[in-house]
Every structure is written in C-alpha cells, then in structure tokens.
Design an enzyme around this catalytic site. Structure first.
Site, PDB file in Angstrom:
ATOM      1  N   CYS A  34       0.882  -1.179   0.000  1.00  0.00           N
ATOM      2  CA  CYS A  34       0.000   0.000   0.000  1.00  0.00           C
ATOM      3  C   CYS A  34       0.917   1.226   0.000  1.00  0.00           C
ATOM      4  O   CYS A  34       1.873   1.242  -0.768  1.00  0.00           O
ATOM      5  CB  CYS A  34      -0.951  -0.036   1.201  1.00  0.00           C
ATOM      6  SG  CYS A  34      -0.122  -0.185   2.793  1.00  0.00           S
TER       7      CYS A  34
ATOM      8  N   ARG B 285      -2.182  -0.777   5.469  1.00  0.00           N
ATOM      9  CA  ARG B 285      -3.319  -1.480   4.845  1.00  0.00           C
ATOM     10  C   ARG B 285      -2.894  -2.872   4.422  1.00  0.00           C
ATOM     11  O   ARG B 285      -3.639  -3.852   4.603  1.00  0.00           O
ATOM     12  CB  ARG B 285      -3.821  -0.676   3.637  1.00  0.00           C
ATOM     13  CG  ARG B 285      -4.585   0.571   4.013  1.00  0.00           C
ATOM     14  CD  ARG B 285      -4.889   1.447   2.805  1.00  0.00           C
ATOM     15  NE  ARG B 285      -3.748   2.202   2.322  1.00  0.00           N
ATOM     16  CZ  ARG B 285      -3.777   3.060   1.318  1.00  0.00           C
ATOM     17  NH1 ARG B 285      -4.906   3.263   0.666  1.00  0.00           N
ATOM     18  NH2 ARG B 285      -2.704   3.724   0.938  1.00  0.00           N
TER      19      ARG B 285
END
Lengths: 135, 452
Positions: free
Chosen positions: B407, B412
């Site tokens: 990410c 994430r």
C-alpha cells in the site's frame, strides 16, 4: 482611538493570533496522526530548504537588516530607543532561543514557529516605520 | 402489607397480564417459519434460497461460540451479523445496503437466517423486514448434525473475538491457545498514550506507539518506513517480547493493530493474533474498557535472531525479481483506485503519484488512504473470503502465486496480509516500503488506468 495606537494594537493582535494558532496546531498534532505527519513533513522540508547552509546565512543577513531598521524605527519615536525597541528585541531573542533549543527542535511546528517569529519581527518593524513619530 | 397479598385482585390481574406477554424477542422472529435441518440441507444448492449466518463473524470464521459443538458456518452460507446493526458508522444505512447487494440478498430470495442464541437471527430479520424483505425463515445451528462438518477458515484462530480475549483476561485458556502459555495483550496505535490508549483500552494491555517500529526519517524525503533489525531488537526487549510469546494485538483502529502484529511476526514472535474488529468489538460485546496505564516488563533476551521470520516482508530486490516473473508472483496494490491510477498520492507528506509498473489493483478503501472498506464488515471485522476472492478474481489475481501485498507504507497491506493468512493462502508477504518507499527510491512508475 489614535491611529498610532490602532496600528500598534493591530500588529500586536496579529502577532498574538499567529502564535496562538501555532500552539493549537502543536496541541492537535499530538492527537491527530494526519496533522502530525503533515507538520513533520513541512518541518523537515522547511528546515532543509530554508534553515540550513546558504539560506540560513541569508536569514542572518535579513535579521541584521531588520534589527538595524528596528533600531532606526524606534529612534524615530523618542530620544531613547528602549520603549519602542523592547518588543522587537523579545521577538529576536525568542527566535534565537527557538532556533537553538532542543525542546523547540522537537516540536512539530518548529519550522512554522521560526517563520512566524520572523514574520512577527517584520510586522513589528513595519509598525515602527509606519507609525508617525510624536510631533 | 395486606395490600400486596396474592389474593389481591389487582395484583392477580397484573401477574396474569405479565405472564401473557411473550418472551423478549422481536416480532419478526415469531413470524418467521422455523426450518428443520433436512429442509435446510435440501435447499443448500438451490439458487432461490440463501442461507445467512447472523452470529458474530468470529463464529462464522471458525470459533466455537455460544456453546455450539462445531465452529464455522454452514457450507455455502454467507454472513450478515446482527453486530453490524449495532455498530455506528458513517453512511451506516448505505453500507448495510451495499453488504446486502454484495451477498446477493435480494427481496425475491428466500432467506434462511440462522444463529445459536435465538436473538441474532431475530435482529437481522427485524432489519430485513424494515427493508421490505418478507421471505424469511429461521434456523438454529445447534440442530446441525455433528457428523456434518461446518466450513471454517484454515487459520481462523489468527483473529480473535472479544469474548475469547475476555476469557483470557479471566485466566482461562480458550480453544486454539496452547496450554500453559502466557498470553500478552497489547494495544497498538499511533502517538503517545493520550492519543487513543488513555481514552480506553482492553484491560491489562499496554501501549505500543507505531512510531516505535517505523520511526520517521529525519531528513528528506519524509517517510515512515519499517525500522532496521537493530531498532526492532531494542523494541522487542523494551516491550518484553520473546520468540515464544503468544500475543494478541488490539487497538481502536484495527489497521494499527495489524501493522504491529505483522512486525511482531516478522521479528520472530511465534504466535501473534489480533482482536477482530478492534476495541469496537470489545464494547459491542458489552465489556468495559480500562483507562489505567499498564507498563510492559522488559526482557534481556528475545530468544532468537531478529528478524526471525523474514519471509513475512518482501524487500525491494525481491519485489523487482518477482515482477520479472509474473507467472509465479503478483504484487497486489492495496490502495484506493485513485492512488493506483495516479490521480492522488494519498498522503499529504508524499507528492509522487502513480503505481509500481506490473502491480495489480487489489482493493483497499473507498474514500482515502486510511480506509479499508472492501476488506471490512460494518463492525470493522474481517470480510468473508468468498467476497474478497471474487474481487481479486475480477482483477485477475491468481491466489496460487506468491502474493505480495503493498500500500503506501505497509499499514493497509498488513491487515490484508492477515486476512489472506486467515483464509488459508500459503504463499504471501508484504512489500512494507510500499508506494512511498518505491517512488522515493527513484524507481519507474506508471499512471493511468491499467491495460488488461
């Protein structure tokens, strides 16, 4: 209210407002990750580009010029320069302390604080120059 | 006193009236026809029927909750937890509607709602009735035959329900936890304790500031990258982590918890789990948060080399090598679409936009770089595997290859990595430096919609 007093009041109000905004930003940045990251990013960027090497030397020259102007401006308002010069002197001292202090270097608003103090000094000198000396 | 004798007609009438009231259940459940196991089994493959698990998502995943004999869900069932209705959130109504649509739960379908406690299905039925659904049936999973196995995720134990964490705090050793193990509960969030921890945390947990494992650079370019092995070793000793620990990471924002969990796995802690849904799961379960500050006990020896599990994280050299062999390797870009196509950078402190050439869009959030809507249920718990696999299939992601999730700088991707592990994907890793590390390194970038 006299025009002279009004200008002095306006300048001081603006200076206080700017400094209060910085305090609020620093406080909020200890709670908000996004704000802290943004301020930290700006701090590193400004310190790298404006407060190191040649740009730092230019800042020194600028401060010297401002100080001379502040002395001149203050002397326009009376025989002794102290009553009008003390605010500029406080700002200059604050700038030097903030620039060198490990505590302020650790703040997210470090670079913004230096810029703001310099802006306050410019405002102060401008105020001294604009205000008409007593006849 | 004589006013309250049982012979008092007023009191008798009141008692009679109270006894005539139904048990506290929503009206919807009383109206729902009850399914028998044989009926349900005969309808499992029928496309006009949908079987819906209304329990906690952890029960769906595999945990034995509410006294059931088997953990997991009825094969072919989807999930719509009653907990989702209790969670507050932005655009809650729309999120629930989107969940219904993603699961194919339309008003024309016959829907069998099942639970184990007699309440969850009724609550979901109440919600569906309000939305205009009428073909609703109920089933009690306690009736499910023991000889028929339920479906559960291979590594469901990696994400833990609040009730299990509560049991641990009470001194119990729940299922899947090794007997005699000392279980540490930690709280992960960015900043000092006052930022999140002091507002309330899982009892006994101590605070970890994510900056401890990813300190910001002190020169340009500014970024928060995973610390080097020496820094991570100091971190492990300071917070008392050892290789043989069992750790449960919690936090207000699950993404921070997954980030710390991933780092703990990387340094070599053997058993690192995460509270599914974060502290919201804890409060929705009716437990109180603690505000007292707890401090970790430092240790002198981690008990192994750091990093002890380097395969968790792919280095930039591994990513570059992997991108040259797309037949065995996929770099999954878990950022928003706008970040993927280079419309935005996603971060105020990072100006470069675009994607790594060869990376494949793998979904993340719908709004910004701090969201992960596609992977989460409305109560912040993990979304079911079927729906995630369908999204990845749409993007051409082949889960038999090594999947390296990336990410911006690893938050994430850490959560997605854990979910992929729960689902049972074997060959996975995280390119922790992500887009920020890649683009700051002067590597090639791509923008615009990817060609198929």
């Amino acid at each position: 209210m006299k025009k002279v007093t009004l200008i002095a009041f306006g300048v001081t109000s603006l200076q206080v407002t700017l400094l209060v905004i910085l305090v609020v930003l620093e406080y909020l940045s200890s709670y908000k990750a996004g704000l802290a990251q943004h301020l930290y990013f700006k701090k590193i960027s400004y310190v790298t580009h404006f407060y190191q090497g040649a740009p730092l030397f230019l800042h020194g020259v600028l401060l010297l010029i401002l100080t001379v102007m502040a002395v001149k401006g203050s002397s326009r308002h009376g025989k002794t320069i102290i009553p009008n010069f003390y605010k500029y002197f406080i700002l200059l001292t604050a700038f030097v302390i903030c620039f060198l202090s490990a505590f302020t270097r650790g703040l997210n608003i470090y670079a913004h604080l230096l810029i703001t103090l310099q802006l306050c000094m410019v405002l102060e000198v401008a105020g001294l120059m604009i205000r008409r000396p007593p006849s | 006193m004589s006013r309250f004798r049982l012979t008092n007609p007023v009191l008798l009438f009141a008692l009679l009236f109270l006894s005539s009231l139904p048990v506290h259940l929503p009206a919807a459940v009383a109206e729902m026809p009850k399914m028998k196991t044989e009926q349900l089994l005969s309808l499992q493959e029928n496309p006009d029927w949908k079987i819906v698990d209304c329990r906690l998502n952890d029960a769906f995943n595999g945990w034995k909750l509410d006294g059931v004999k088997q953990g997991g869900h009825i094969p072919g069932a989807t999930d719509f937890s009653a907990n989702w209705l209790k969670a507050d959130g932005k655009n809650k109504a729309q999120t629930l509607q989107e969940a219904l649509a993603a699961k194919g739960l339309t008003k024309e379908k016959n829907i069998i709602l099942y639970d184990a406690n007699g309440r969850d299905a009724a609550e979901v039925a109440g919600y569906l009735k309000n939305q205009g659904y009428s073909n609703l049936y109920s089933y009690n999973i306690n009736l499910w035959p023991v000889e028929k196995p339920l479906s559960r995720y291979e590594n469901y134990q990696l994400i833990v329900p609040a009730v299990i964490v509560h049991d641990i705090i009470e001194g119990k050793i729940p299922e899947t936890f090794p007997a005699g193990s000392k279980i540490k509960i930690v709280e992960a969030s960015w900043g000092e304790e006052k930022t999140s921890y002091a507002k309330g945390h899982i009892p006994t947990s101590f605070h970890i500031n994510t900056d401890m494992v990813e300190p910001p650079t002190t020169t340009e370019p500014v970024m928060w990258m995973l610390a080097d092995a020496d820094t991570l070793a100091k971190f492990a000793l300071k917070f008392g982590f050892t290789r043989d620990d069992v750790v449960i990471v919690t936090g207000e924002e699950p993404m921070a918890a997954y980030r710390i969990a991933l780092v703990l796995r990387y340094i070599g802690v053997q058993d690192v789990r995460v509270l599914n849904g974060g502290t919201l799961a804890w409060t929705l379960a009716g437990y109180q948060l603690e505000k007292k500050s707890n401090t970790p006990a430092p240790v002198a020896d981690f008990g192994g080399r750091i990093p002890g599990n380097p395969s968790v994280i792919d280095t930039i050299a591994q990513v570059k090598a992997g991108l040259k062999t797309p037949e065995t390797y996929t770099l999954v870009d878990n950022r928003t679409w706008d970040e993927h196509i280079g419309k935005i950078s996603g971060y105020s402190y990072h100006k470069k936009k675009g994607r790594i050439p060869g990376s494949v869009f793998g979904y993340a959030g719908k709004t910004d770089a701090y969201s992960l809507d596609y992977f989460r249920n409305p109560d912040k718990t993990m979304r079911n595997a079927t729906e995630i696999m369908a999204l990845w299939k749409e993007q051409g992601i082949d889960t038999s290859k090594r999947l390296a999730f990336m990410c911006g700088s690893g938050w994430r991707a850490a959560e997605v990595y854990y979910y992929a592990d729960v689902y049972g994907l074997k060959n996975i890793g995280v390119y922790s430096d992500g887009w920020i590390g890649w683009s700051n390194g002067g590597n090639p970038v791509e923008t615009g919609a990817p060609g198929k």
